[in-house]
Design a protein around this motif. Structure first.
Motif, mmCIF file in Angstrom:
data_model
loop_
_atom_site.group_PDB
_atom_site.id
_atom_site.type_symbol
_atom_site.label_atom_id
_atom_site.label_comp_id
_atom_site.label_asym_id
_atom_site.label_seq_id
_atom_site.Cartn_x
_atom_site.Cartn_y
_atom_site.Cartn_z
ATOM 1 N N VAL A 18 0.834 -1.198 0.000
ATOM 2 C CA VAL A 18 0.000 0.000 0.000
ATOM 3 C C VAL A 18 0.872 1.252 0.000
ATOM 4 N N HIS A 19 2.023 1.188 0.673
ATOM 5 C CA HIS A 19 2.866 2.365 0.795
ATOM 6 C C HIS A 19 4.009 2.391 -0.212
ATOM 7 N N SER A 20 4.073 1.444 -1.141
ATOM 8 C CA SER A 20 5.130 1.504 -2.144
ATOM 9 C C SER A 20 4.821 2.649 -3.109
ATOM 10 N N GLU A 21 5.876 3.241 -3.661
ATOM 11 C CA GLU A 21 5.665 4.364 -4.567
ATOM 12 C C GLU A 21 4.840 3.956 -5.784
ATOM 13 N N ASP A 22 5.090 2.777 -6.335
ATOM 14 C CA ASP A 22 4.320 2.347 -7.506
ATOM 15 C C ASP A 22 2.831 2.315 -7.201
ATOM 16 N N ALA A 23 2.477 1.795 -6.041
ATOM 17 C CA ALA A 23 1.062 1.738 -5.665
ATOM 18 C C ALA A 23 0.506 3.140 -5.438
ATOM 19 N N MET A 24 1.317 4.028 -4.855
ATOM 20 C CA MET A 24 0.843 5.396 -4.609
ATOM 21 C C MET A 24 0.688 6.189 -5.897
ATOM 22 N N PHE A 25 1.528 5.933 -6.891
ATOM 23 C CA PHE A 25 1.479 6.702 -8.131
ATOM 24 C C PHE A 25 0.366 6.244 -9.053
ATOM 25 N N GLY A 26 -0.044 4.992 -8.976
ATOM 26 C CA GLY A 26 -1.070 4.506 -9.883
ATOM 27 C C GLY A 26 -0.575 4.521 -11.317
ATOM 28 N N HIS A 27 -1.505 4.617 -12.258
ATOM 29 C CA HIS A 27 -1.158 4.550 -13.680
ATOM 30 C C HIS A 27 -1.805 5.704 -14.438
ATOM 31 N N ASP A 28 -1.124 6.199 -15.454
ATOM 32 C CA ASP A 28 -1.676 7.243 -16.310
ATOM 33 C C ASP A 28 -2.578 6.633 -17.381
ATOM 34 N N GLY A 29 -3.527 5.835 -16.964
ATOM 35 C CA GLY A 29 -4.409 5.154 -17.899
ATOM 36 C C GLY A 29 -5.743 5.858 -18.075
ATOM 37 N N THR A 125 -6.034 7.829 -5.708
ATOM 38 C CA THR A 125 -4.773 7.484 -6.381
ATOM 39 C C THR A 125 -4.886 7.797 -7.866
ATOM 40 N N ALA A 126 -6.005 7.437 -8.468
ATOM 41 C CA ALA A 126 -6.210 7.728 -9.895
ATOM 42 C C ALA A 126 -6.221 9.228 -10.156
ATOM 43 N N MET A 127 -6.591 10.015 -9.153
ATOM 44 C CA MET A 127 -6.655 11.469 -9.328
ATOM 45 C C MET A 127 -5.362 12.167 -8.881
ATOM 46 N N LYS A 128 -4.298 11.383 -8.754
ATOM 47 C CA LYS A 128 -2.958 11.902 -8.442
ATOM 48 C C LYS A 128 -2.880 12.531 -7.055
ATOM 49 N N VAL A 129 -3.450 11.820 -6.085
ATOM 50 C CA VAL A 129 -3.397 12.240 -4.693
ATOM 51 C C VAL A 129 -2.529 11.235 -3.936
ATOM 52 N N LEU A 130 -1.571 11.745 -3.173
ATOM 53 C CA LEU A 130 -0.663 10.910 -2.399
ATOM 54 C C LEU A 130 -1.089 10.910 -0.932
ATOM 55 N N PRO A 131 -0.988 9.754 -0.251
ATOM 56 C CA PRO A 131 -1.424 9.690 1.147
ATOM 57 C C PRO A 131 -0.351 10.178 2.123
ATOM 58 N N VAL A 132 -0.778 10.968 3.094
ATOM 59 C CA VAL A 132 0.094 11.339 4.214
ATOM 60 C C VAL A 132 -0.648 11.026 5.505
ATOM 61 N N GLN A 133 0.102 10.547 6.470
ATOM 62 C CA GLN A 133 -0.498 10.187 7.740
ATOM 63 C C GLN A 133 -0.249 11.298 8.750
ATOM 64 N N ARG A 134 -1.314 11.823 9.294
ATOM 65 C CA ARG A 134 -1.195 12.904 10.286
ATOM 66 C C ARG A 134 -0.347 12.427 11.468
ATOM 67 N N LYS A 139 9.425 11.691 7.747
ATOM 68 C CA LYS A 139 9.978 10.496 7.111
ATOM 69 C C LYS A 139 8.868 9.460 6.948
ATOM 70 N N GLN A 140 7.995 9.741 5.997
ATOM 71 C CA GLN A 140 6.903 8.820 5.723
ATOM 72 C C GLN A 140 6.766 8.660 4.215
ATOM 73 N N PRO A 141 6.177 7.567 3.780
ATOM 74 C CA PRO A 141 6.124 7.254 2.350
ATOM 75 C C PRO A 141 5.464 8.323 1.482
ATOM 76 N N GLY A 142 4.394 8.956 1.940
ATOM 77 C CA GLY A 142 3.707 9.949 1.118
ATOM 78 C C GLY A 142 4.568 11.163 0.801
ATOM 79 N N LEU A 143 5.297 11.649 1.790
ATOM 80 C CA LEU A 143 6.189 12.784 1.556
ATOM 81 C C LEU A 143 7.373 12.385 0.681
ATOM 82 N N ALA A 144 7.891 11.179 0.889
ATOM 83 C CA ALA A 144 8.978 10.690 0.035
ATOM 84 C C ALA A 144 8.502 10.567 -1.412
ATOM 85 N N ALA A 145 7.266 10.121 -1.588
ATOM 86 C CA ALA A 145 6.707 9.995 -2.935
ATOM 87 C C ALA A 145 6.540 11.370 -3.575
ATOM 88 N N ALA A 146 6.081 12.354 -2.798
ATOM 89 C CA ALA A 146 5.941 13.716 -3.323
ATOM 90 C C ALA A 146 7.304 14.270 -3.727
#
Length: 193
Positions: A18-29, A125-134, A139-146
């Protein structure tokens, strides 16, 4: 005991997926294309036809959208309502960009808002939104992905207060993650320059 260990492994594996960058980025489909164009078009109609909207400095965002492909972009604005992202973006971005999902912004949203349920996660995810945990820090996956999106030349739009503004006419305290993204963008520019 082996069954319990297997369940623990399955849980940790699914969490890391769930927190991998590939999963967070989704696809440009097709789903991303249809959702972004539809939401942008509806938001634009709402802002331009059913409201009085005045944009000062639109030429600045237009110039930024024409930047070199490998140059990242970070933009910020205050956050006064849940629909700020699509409404503000649709007011600023020329409509011909609505057909180009790769040119449109990435943004961040709290996991307790946009990623609470599987169906919502897929939609955002399809709408290009990255998750961040309050409260999870910088040092969390969403900020690293951004940060990786900016480094790859993408546009990331942030609401730097990390929540909706208490006073819509004045921006509140800015969260540290904004500085992290700006520093990463500056470092990228220095390396390219």
């Amino acid at each position: 005991q082996q069954q319990q260990q297997q369940q623990n492994t399955d849980v940790s594996t699914s969490t890391s997926v769930v927190h991998s960058e590939d999963a967070m980025f989704g696809h440009d489909g097709l789903l991303r294309h249809v959702l972004l164009k539809s939401v942008a078009s509806l938001s634009s109609t709402f802002m331009q036809r059913w409201n009085t909207t005045e944009v000062t400095g639109r030429e600045n965002i237009e110039a930024a959208l024409k930047r070199p492909r490998d140059q990242g972009l970070v933009t910020v604005c205050n956050h006064v309502a849940a629909m700020d992202d699509p409404l503000v973006m649709a007011s600023l971005v020329p409509s011909h960009y609505f057909n180009q999902p790769s040119s449109l912004r990435w943004t961040l949203c709290a996991t307790d808002r946009c990623f609470k349920y599987a169906g919502l996660s897929e939609l955002f995810t399809a709408m290009k939104v990255l998750p961040v945990q309050r409260g999870a820090g910088m040092k969390q996956p969403g900020l690293a992905a951004a940060e990786s999106r900016v480094a790859a030349g993408h546009w990331v739009h942030l609401f730097p207060e990390g929540t909706r503004s208490r006073n819509p006419s004045r921006m509140g305290p800015i969260r540290k993650g904004v500085g992290r993204l700006v520093a990463a963008a500056a470092q990228q520019a220095a390396q390219q320059g």
